[in-house]
Scaffold this active site. Structure first.
Site, PDB file in Angstrom:
ATOM      1  N   CYS A   2       0.830  -1.210   0.000  1.00 53.53           N
ATOM      2  CA  CYS A   2       0.000   0.000   0.000  1.00 53.53           C
ATOM      3  C   CYS A   2       0.858   1.251   0.000  1.00 53.53           C
ATOM      4  O   CYS A   2       2.009   1.232   0.404  1.00 53.53           O
ATOM      5  CB  CYS A   2      -0.877   0.037   1.249  1.00 53.53           C
ATOM      6  SG  CYS A   2      -1.873  -1.417   1.451  1.00 53.53           S
ATOM      7  N   ARG A  27       4.455   1.114  -6.372  1.00 49.56           N
ATOM      8  CA  ARG A  27       4.455   0.154  -5.253  1.00 49.56           C
ATOM      9  C   ARG A  27       3.515  -1.001  -5.497  1.00 49.56           C
ATOM     10  O   ARG A  27       3.522  -1.984  -4.760  1.00 49.56           O
ATOM     11  CB  ARG A  27       4.098   0.874  -3.948  1.00 49.56           C
ATOM     12  CG  ARG A  27       5.036   2.001  -3.575  1.00 49.56           C
ATOM     13  CD  ARG A  27       4.393   2.953  -2.560  1.00 49.56           C
ATOM     14  NE  ARG A  27       4.255   2.339  -1.267  1.00 49.56           N
ATOM     15  CZ  ARG A  27       5.188   2.413  -0.312  1.00 49.56           C
ATOM     16  NH1 ARG A  27       6.305   3.048  -0.542  1.00 49.56           N
ATOM     17  NH2 ARG A  27       4.998   1.848   0.855  1.00 49.56           N
ATOM     18  N   TRP A  75      -2.989  -2.493  -1.617  1.00 49.04           N
ATOM     19  CA  TRP A  75      -2.522  -3.802  -2.131  1.00 49.04           C
ATOM     20  C   TRP A  75      -3.149  -4.810  -1.199  1.00 49.04           C
ATOM     21  O   TRP A  75      -2.704  -4.975  -0.059  1.00 49.04           O
ATOM     22  CB  TRP A  75      -1.004  -3.826  -2.076  1.00 49.04           C
ATOM     23  CG  TRP A  75      -0.370  -4.941  -2.841  1.00 49.04           C
ATOM     24  CD1 TRP A  75      -0.243  -5.061  -4.196  1.00 49.04           C
ATOM     25  CD2 TRP A  75       0.209  -6.122  -2.292  1.00 49.04           C
ATOM     26  NE1 TRP A  75       0.393  -6.231  -4.512  1.00 49.04           N
ATOM     27  CE2 TRP A  75       0.676  -6.909  -3.369  1.00 49.04           C
ATOM     28  CE3 TRP A  75       0.398  -6.604  -1.010  1.00 49.04           C
ATOM     29  CZ2 TRP A  75       1.306  -8.125  -3.190  1.00 49.04           C
ATOM     30  CZ3 TRP A  75       1.027  -7.814  -0.823  1.00 49.04           C
ATOM     31  CH2 TRP A  75       1.466  -8.569  -1.920  1.00 49.04           C
ATOM     32  N   ASN A 101      -1.258   1.374   5.949  1.00 48.05           N
ATOM     33  CA  ASN A 101      -0.376   0.440   5.248  1.00 48.05           C
ATOM     34  C   ASN A 101       0.157  -0.513   6.304  1.00 48.05           C
ATOM     35  O   ASN A 101       0.734  -0.081   7.296  1.00 48.05           O
ATOM     36  CB  ASN A 101       0.787   1.184   4.559  1.00 48.05           C
ATOM     37  CG  ASN A 101       1.778   0.198   3.944  1.00 48.05           C
ATOM     38  OD1 ASN A 101       1.429  -0.957   3.690  1.00 48.05           O
ATOM     39  ND2 ASN A 101       3.015   0.630   3.750  1.00 48.05           N
ATOM     40  N   GLY A 102      -0.098  -1.806   6.113  1.00 47.68           N
ATOM     41  CA  GLY A 102       0.392  -2.813   7.068  1.00 47.68           C
ATOM     42  C   GLY A 102      -0.668  -3.881   7.300  1.00 47.68           C
ATOM     43  O   GLY A 102      -1.632  -3.983   6.550  1.00 47.68           O
ATOM     44  N   GLU A 493      19.410 -14.703 -10.848  1.00 50.16           N
ATOM     45  CA  GLU A 493      18.884 -13.336 -10.998  1.00 50.16           C
ATOM     46  C   GLU A 493      18.254 -13.129 -12.369  1.00 50.16           C
ATOM     47  O   GLU A 493      17.173 -12.553 -12.497  1.00 50.16           O
ATOM     48  CB  GLU A 493      19.997 -12.321 -10.748  1.00 50.16           C
ATOM     49  CG  GLU A 493      19.618 -10.874 -10.958  1.00 50.16           C
ATOM     50  CD  GLU A 493      18.422 -10.414 -10.122  1.00 50.16           C
ATOM     51  OE1 GLU A 493      18.039 -11.116  -9.165  1.00 50.16           O
ATOM     52  OE2 GLU A 493      17.835  -9.370 -10.465  1.00 50.16           O
ATOM     53  N   LYS A 497      14.338 -12.086 -13.000  1.00 53.13           N
ATOM     54  CA  LYS A 497      13.928 -10.939 -13.833  1.00 53.13           C
ATOM     55  C   LYS A 497      12.898 -11.384 -14.871  1.00 53.13           C
ATOM     56  O   LYS A 497      11.852 -10.795 -15.055  1.00 53.13           O
ATOM     57  CB  LYS A 497      15.147 -10.335 -14.540  1.00 53.13           C
ATOM     58  CG  LYS A 497      16.068  -9.580 -13.628  1.00 53.13           C
ATOM     59  CD  LYS A 497      15.596  -8.195 -13.311  1.00 53.13           C
ATOM     60  CE  LYS A 497      14.994  -7.912 -11.976  1.00 53.13           C
ATOM     61  NZ  LYS A 497      15.366  -8.477 -10.755  1.00 53.13           N
ATOM     62  N   GLU A 500       9.418 -12.582 -13.255  1.00 58.25           N
ATOM     63  CA  GLU A 500       8.575 -11.628 -12.511  1.00 58.25           C
ATOM     64  C   GLU A 500       7.932 -10.580 -13.417  1.00 58.25           C
ATOM     65  O   GLU A 500       6.942  -9.963 -13.019  1.00 58.25           O
ATOM     66  CB  GLU A 500       9.354 -10.947 -11.390  1.00 58.25           C
ATOM     67  CG  GLU A 500      10.421  -9.978 -11.817  1.00 58.25           C
ATOM     68  CD  GLU A 500      11.050  -9.275 -10.602  1.00 58.25           C
ATOM     69  OE1 GLU A 500      10.349  -8.982  -9.617  1.00 58.25           O
ATOM     70  OE2 GLU A 500      12.255  -9.037 -10.653  1.00 58.25           O
ATOM     71  N   HIS A 516      22.029 -33.674 -12.784  1.00 58.64           N
ATOM     72  CA  HIS A 516      21.381 -34.207 -11.566  1.00 58.64           C
ATOM     73  C   HIS A 516      19.889 -33.956 -11.598  1.00 58.64           C
ATOM     74  O   HIS A 516      19.244 -33.921 -10.553  1.00 58.64           O
ATOM     75  CB  HIS A 516      22.013 -33.555 -10.332  1.00 58.64           C
ATOM     76  CG  HIS A 516      23.484 -33.814 -10.240  1.00 58.64           C
ATOM     77  ND1 HIS A 516      24.014 -35.037  -9.885  1.00 58.64           N
ATOM     78  CD2 HIS A 516      24.541 -33.013 -10.520  1.00 58.64           C
ATOM     79  CE1 HIS A 516      25.341 -34.974  -9.920  1.00 58.64           C
ATOM     80  NE2 HIS A 516      25.691 -33.766 -10.310  1.00 58.64           N
ATOM     81  N   LYS A 612       6.753  -3.329  -4.981  1.00 56.34           N
ATOM     82  CA  LYS A 612       8.150  -2.908  -5.003  1.00 56.34           C
ATOM     83  C   LYS A 612       8.844  -3.249  -3.694  1.00 56.34           C
ATOM     84  O   LYS A 612       9.992  -3.620  -3.663  1.00 56.34           O
ATOM     85  CB  LYS A 612       8.251  -1.404  -5.263  1.00 56.34           C
ATOM     86  CG  LYS A 612       9.685  -0.887  -5.298  1.00 56.34           C
ATOM     87  CD  LYS A 612      10.513  -1.597  -6.350  1.00 56.34           C
ATOM     88  CE  LYS A 612      11.980  -1.194  -6.338  1.00 56.34           C
ATOM     89  NZ  LYS A 612      12.805  -2.054  -7.197  1.00 56.34           N
TER      90      LYS A 612
END
Ligand code: AGP
Length: 617
Positions: A2, A27, A75, A101-102, A493, A497, A500, A516, A612
């Protein structure tokens, strides 16, 4: 995650706040809303599921004017995205509106205690706070001291995380706040003041910021800022630009960024802009850290073990940090996901140094692991990109990266500046550990790196080649990135990228692990991105490539060795720069992910389901 904004001053708070809220869109959110005091000083609320432009359409229809407003991008954590569940939330008698927010962990228990006298409209945890405050103000006059008393009670009763902005009926040009675990800062203007989840919201208006800490409550008017610490009773009071009281020892910080750095500057997406900003971000970070690092390492006791801990991309940076520190400072290192470390028994030597890496400095798991380490008496160092972030204020030591604001959810320049920070840290710790390192030979390559990155980005052939590969890659549902040594964390990484932002399933794997298990996946529908630079035990990697091709697997080879060009289906030429080659190799991987997602038409900067900074668990 949020985003919250509050404004009070002589401008139209609705318009100022709306623009500020748009600067927090990165965000990630699913709905938004505003609450304001109308001409009669009554609470008005407008909110909408979906993008901010839908809220703006509703606002435009009324075109309200107010000097006091609070805003929210939600969010969803409790209650699906909907107009009803969007913030702000109000109490039964509409004496107040709040944004949050939380996560309120004990909201069910609070709701249970209030349900007989209160009507709940939404399914959110947040709404209970509005009724909690109403309940505790029931018999009181609506005035500052009573509201602060009710807020104090809220802080003492509520479990969980919150950044709260609250306005009250008839209390013109006044916004109350409370903060625990979720970021909240105050922007100090001329006859106007701001509250926001991060400074990006109000940068065009002011760079003077106070970062709020846990258990701090208070209020602001256009001329006044009052902060009170619930646990210590310490205070801060600023009136008409003068600090009247400061037993709380609050600092007024100056943000070194300007608003253009937090805007796209002609790029199609923030992510592309931030990829192109890497040379400058690396230069600023290298130069910005010089003094700091010498002084920091002087204060550090040499540990017998270094424990890195982070999430996501920052975790991948720590994997490279482990290689650097073991190589240059001869200190044993381990890397733990913060979400795992926080629940571990911490079976580490008492003198272990914990290094937490976080671009935002607000990631819940990383903060939780940091707090756990501190509780157990370990020394902690934070590497973060956000001045005044929670992690920077809770760790024993902090090393800032100077990447500038990173807006896109997909982290790029923060990653490369984290890796460079670890390269530099390894040198100073190595010197302290008595290793025979030479400053010039260690760091002379840094400016060559920056030059090579600039050249790569300026060479349109490189970009065209990567765009071609991206178009091809976009047709697959799965892919594998493989690498050895430095290129193993890069494989992780690069895969993160791609997955996502393009939603293609991508896995990063140590190339030596192919036989393996993963080699079973390979056929013509499962392409492999092979990171084959000199420092990745090239001969072995060539063997991996042969095995993949023998099973009709398609291979994109990223290498400094021209003769590998004919080995694969596609080839990306990179340079070799010994221990800094990883910072050359990450660039095409970031671009590959970017162009693939853009080609697929996805929202590159705000990919679905992601935020974010993950400030909730
Ligand atoms: C990286 O592209 C992702 N956005 C994500 O993995 C991110 O790195 C992670 O959430 C950690 O964030 P932090 O560095 O702000 O703690």
């Amino acid at each position: 995650m949020c985003g919250i904004v509050g404004y009070t001053g002589n401008l139209n708070a609705i318009r100022v706040g709306l623009e500020a809220l748009k600067r927090l869109e990165y965000r990630g959110y699913d709905s938004s809303g505003v609450a304001y005091l109308d001409k009669e000083k009554n609470i008005q609320v407008i909110k909408s599921q979906g993008k901010i432009r839908k809220l703006e359409e509703k606002i435009d229809k009324i075109n309200p004017y107010s000097n006091t407003a609070i805003f929210h991008t939600r969010w969803a954590t409790h209650g699906e995205p909907s107009d009803i569940n969007a913030h702000p939330h109000i109490d039964c008698k509409k004496i107040l509106a709040l944004v949050h927010n939380g996560i309120i962990e004990n909201y069910r228990e609070i709701k249970e205690n209030l349900k007989d006298n209160h009507k709940f409209i939404s399914k959110t945890d947040t709404e209970v706070l509005a009724h909690f405050l109403e309940e505790n103000l029931n018999k009181e006059k609506l005035e500052t001291k009573n509201i602060l008393k009710a807020l104090k009670l809220l802080v003492e009763s509520v479990k969980g995380s919150y950044a709260l902005n609250i306005i009250f009926k008839d209390l013109d040009k006044t916004i109350f706040f409370a903060r625990k675990d979720s970021p909240l800062c105050i922007g100090i203007g001329e006859d106007e003041n701001f509250l926001a989840s991060d400074v990006t919201a109000f940068l065009p208006y002011t760079k003077k910021v106070i970062f709020l800490d846990d258990f701090e409550i208070g209020y602001l008017t256009p001329q006044k800022i009052y902060i009170y610490h619930v646990k210590t009773g310490k205070e801060f009071l600023l009136e008409s630009g003068k600090i009247i009281k400061n037993t709380l020892n609050k600092k007024i910080e100056n943000i070194p960024w300007d608003v253009s750095q937090a805007q796209k500057g002609g790029f199609k997406h923030f992510m592309l802009k931030e990829i192109f900003e890497q040379p400058k971000a690396l230069e600023d970070t290298f130069l910005g850290q010089k003094e700091v690092l010498e002084n920091l390492v002087e204060r550090l006791k040499l540990p017998s073990l270094i424990v890195f801990s982070a999430c996501g991309t920052s975790y991948h940076a720590s994997l490279i940090g482990k290689i650097y520190l073991e190589k240059f400072s001869n200190l044993p290192c381990i890397c733990e996901y913060a979400s795992e470390l926080r629940y571990s028994k911490f079976p580490y030597p008492k003198d272990a140094l914990f290094i937490f890496i976080s671009q935002s400095g607000e990631t819940a798991d990383t903060l939780a692991a940091l707090r756990e380490a501190k509780k157990r008496g370990f020394k902690t160092l934070a590497i973060t990109n956000v001045l005044g972030s929670t992690i920077s204020r809770e760790a024993d030591y902090v090393l800032y990266t100077y990447a500038g604001p990173e807006i896109s959810v997909a982290s790029t320049k923060a990653f490369s500046t984290q890796v460079l920070s670890l390269y530099s840290l390894a040198y100073y710790l190595g010197k302290k550990n008595g290793l025979n390192l030479n400053y010039k030979s260690h760091f002379s390559k840094v400016f060559t790196l920056i030059e090579k990155l600039r050249n790569f980005l300026e060479n349109s052939e490189n970009l065209k080649n990567i765009q071609e590969i991206s178009k091809w890659l976009a047709s697959f549902k799965n892919t594998l990135y493989i690498g050895r040594y430095y290129n193993y964390p890069l494989a992780l990484e690069g895969a993160l990228k791609l997955k996502e932002i393009s939603y293609i399933h991508a896995e990063g794997y140590a190339a030596g692990e192919m036989k393996h298990g993963p080699i079973a996946l390979i056929d013509e529908n499962f392409p492999v991105i092979a990171l084959a630079t000199k420092d990745s035990y090239l001969e072995k990697l060539k063997g991996n490539i042969e095995e993949i091709k023998a099973r009709k697997g398609k291979v994109v080879i990223l290498s400094d060795e021209e003769n590998l060009k004919s080995y694969g289906d596609f080839f990306i030429k990179v340079d070799y720069l010994e221990d800094l080659t990883c910072l050359l190799n990450i660039l095409p991987l970031q671009l590959l992910a970017y162009y693939t997602a853009d080609f697929l038409g996805y929202d590159v900067d705000q990919p679905r389901n992601l935020a974010k900074s993950v400030t909730v668990e």
